[in-house]
Design a protein around this motif. Structure first.
Motif, PDB file in Angstrom:
ATOM      1  N   ALA A   1       0.825  -1.211   0.000  1.00  0.00           N
ATOM      2  CA  ALA A   1       0.000   0.000   0.000  1.00  0.00           C
ATOM      3  C   ALA A   1       0.857   1.257   0.000  1.00  0.00           C
ATOM      4  O   ALA A   1       0.558   2.226  -0.706  1.00  0.00           O
ATOM      5  N   LEU A   2       1.929   1.257   0.783  1.00  0.00           N
ATOM      6  CA  LEU A   2       2.816   2.419   0.832  1.00  0.00           C
ATOM      7  C   LEU A   2       3.503   2.652  -0.511  1.00  0.00           C
ATOM      8  O   LEU A   2       3.615   3.791  -0.974  1.00  0.00           O
ATOM      9  N   VAL A   3       3.975   1.581  -1.139  1.00  0.00           N
ATOM     10  CA  VAL A   3       4.643   1.723  -2.435  1.00  0.00           C
ATOM     11  C   VAL A   3       3.672   2.238  -3.484  1.00  0.00           C
ATOM     12  O   VAL A   3       4.003   3.130  -4.279  1.00  0.00           O
ATOM     13  N   ILE A   4       2.450   1.695  -3.508  1.00  0.00           N
ATOM     14  CA  ILE A   4       1.445   2.170  -4.470  1.00  0.00           C
ATOM     15  C   ILE A   4       1.151   3.649  -4.245  1.00  0.00           C
ATOM     16  O   ILE A   4       1.050   4.437  -5.193  1.00  0.00           O
ATOM     17  N   GLY A   5       0.996   4.034  -2.969  1.00  0.00           N
ATOM     18  CA  GLY A   5       0.711   5.436  -2.673  1.00  0.00           C
ATOM     19  C   GLY A   5       1.833   6.362  -3.077  1.00  0.00           C
ATOM     20  O   GLY A   5       1.600   7.438  -3.647  1.00  0.00           O
ATOM     21  N   LEU A   6       3.074   5.979  -2.805  1.00  0.00           N
ATOM     22  CA  LEU A   6       4.224   6.834  -3.133  1.00  0.00           C
ATOM     23  C   LEU A   6       4.445   6.931  -4.638  1.00  0.00           C
ATOM     24  O   LEU A   6       4.675   8.026  -5.171  1.00  0.00           O
ATOM     25  N   LEU A   7       4.380   5.799  -5.340  1.00  0.00           N
ATOM     26  CA  LEU A   7       4.563   5.833  -6.787  1.00  0.00           C
ATOM     27  C   LEU A   7       3.398   6.532  -7.481  1.00  0.00           C
ATOM     28  O   LEU A   7       3.587   7.187  -8.507  1.00  0.00           O
ATOM     29  N   GLY A   8       2.187   6.396  -6.933  1.00  0.00           N
ATOM     30  CA  GLY A   8       1.023   7.017  -7.537  1.00  0.00           C
ATOM     31  C   GLY A   8       1.047   8.532  -7.484  1.00  0.00           C
ATOM     32  O   GLY A   8       0.376   9.201  -8.272  1.00  0.00           O
ATOM     33  N   ARG A   9       1.825   9.096  -6.551  1.00  0.00           N
ATOM     34  CA  ARG A   9       1.914  10.554  -6.459  1.00  0.00           C
ATOM     35  C   ARG A   9       2.639  11.145  -7.659  1.00  0.00           C
ATOM     36  O   ARG A   9       2.363  12.274  -8.068  1.00  0.00           O
ATOM     37  N   ARG A  10       3.584  10.410  -8.223  1.00  0.00           N
ATOM     38  CA  ARG A  10       4.438  10.942  -9.287  1.00  0.00           C
ATOM     39  C   ARG A  10       4.126  10.358 -10.659  1.00  0.00           C
ATOM     40  O   ARG A  10       4.841  10.635 -11.621  1.00  0.00           O
ATOM     41  N   GLY A  11       3.121   9.543 -10.733  1.00  0.00           N
ATOM     42  CA  GLY A  11       2.778   8.946 -12.013  1.00  0.00           C
ATOM     43  C   GLY A  11       1.353   8.429 -11.994  1.00  0.00           C
ATOM     44  O   GLY A  11       0.569   8.717 -11.094  1.00  0.00           O
TER      45      GLY A  11
END
Length: 270
Positions: A69-79
């Motif tokens: 969930a954290l990785v999806i949230g962080l990557l989703g901010r920039r792409g």
């Protein structure tokens, strides 16, 4: 069907259905069905890794669910959010395949996590599931208004100080907790059916948020109970009945919505 060992199944199924109905309402509203599918499937890798090193699979599920969930949230901010979700899912599934290649000792346990084994729920599993469910419900209650605003009108939410990225991250963490606690019940491959079918059907029947959420819980509980009973009678995986039942609920909701729309009298233009 109501033997002492089955009471654990009924209790856990009810807890899971309530949580799925509440959390799934916002999953459907925010268009996060892919996330609700990807997080539990990716968390399967955590269960495989935990089994490999001799740790409780619930620990592995929790760690990988939160990390995903954290990785999806962080990557989703920039792409793009869907790309970030897909990449995270592929990474965790690759790790799961690697972990499983090292041993077959826990193949039956991993199979249960994939397809569900609610009839084998032990008394020791009730408390962790209840604690995780309570945590999810409390989190949704605390975030309800800002989460609803950011789901329906993100621009208005930003203007009122509700950060969409922050709400997205917090909601992803709630989804991670909800999916990891439900994996032993319906399995990783079909957990999203319980979180998508009933809420989507409820949204088709009413547009008011609170009534729709309550209706989502009711449909999810009925579906869970029916699936447990059918699994007990047929000895088929409970995930099968949840998946089929979720699709039937959604189809029924859409059919009712279309029928109601067709019955409304057309309004002549002024």
């Amino acid at each position: 069907m109501f033997a002492p060992f089955m009471m654990n199944a009924w209790i856990v199924a009810t807890i899971v259905a309530v949580v799925a109905g509440v959390v799934g309402f916002f999953v459907v509203m925010r268009g996060s069905a892919f996330v609700a599918d990807a997080v539990p499937q990716g968390a399967f890798a955590g269960a495989a890794g935990a089994s490999l090193i001799g740790v409780s699979t619930l620990v592995g599920l929790g760690v990988f669910s939160l990390a995903g969930a954290l990785v999806i949230g962080l990557l989703g901010r920039r792409g793009r959010h869907d790309v970030a979700t897909a990449l995270t899912l592929v990474l965790m599934l690759g790790l799961g395949a690697l972990f499983l290649s090292f041993t077959t000792e826990y193949s039956s346990e991993i199979f249960a996590l994939l397809f569900g084994e609610i009839l084998g729920i032990s008394s020791s599993e009730i408390l962790p599931v209840a604690a995780g469910g309570l945590l999810c419900i409390v989190a949704i209650m605390l975030m309800y208004r800002p989460l609803l605003l950011s789901s329906l009108a993100p621009e208005s939410g930003e203007a009122r100080g509700v950060k969409a990225s922050r709400m997205e991250m917090l909601f992803l963490l709630v989804v991670a907790v909800a999916t990891s606690m439900t994996l032993p019940v319906v399995g990783a491959l079909l957990i999203f059916s319980l979180m998508i079918g009933p809420p989507a059907a409820a949204r088709s029947l009413t547009s008011s948020p609170l009534p729709a959420m309550a209706l989502s819980v009711v449909i999810a509980v009925v579906l869970a109970w029916a699936s447990v009973a059918a699994s007990y009678q047929t000895n088929w995986p409970v995930g099968f009945f949840v998946g089929v039942g979720g699709a039937v609920c959604y189809a029924g909701g859409r059919g009712w919505s279309a029928w109601s729309a067709a019955r409304r009298p057309a309004v002549a233009p002024a």
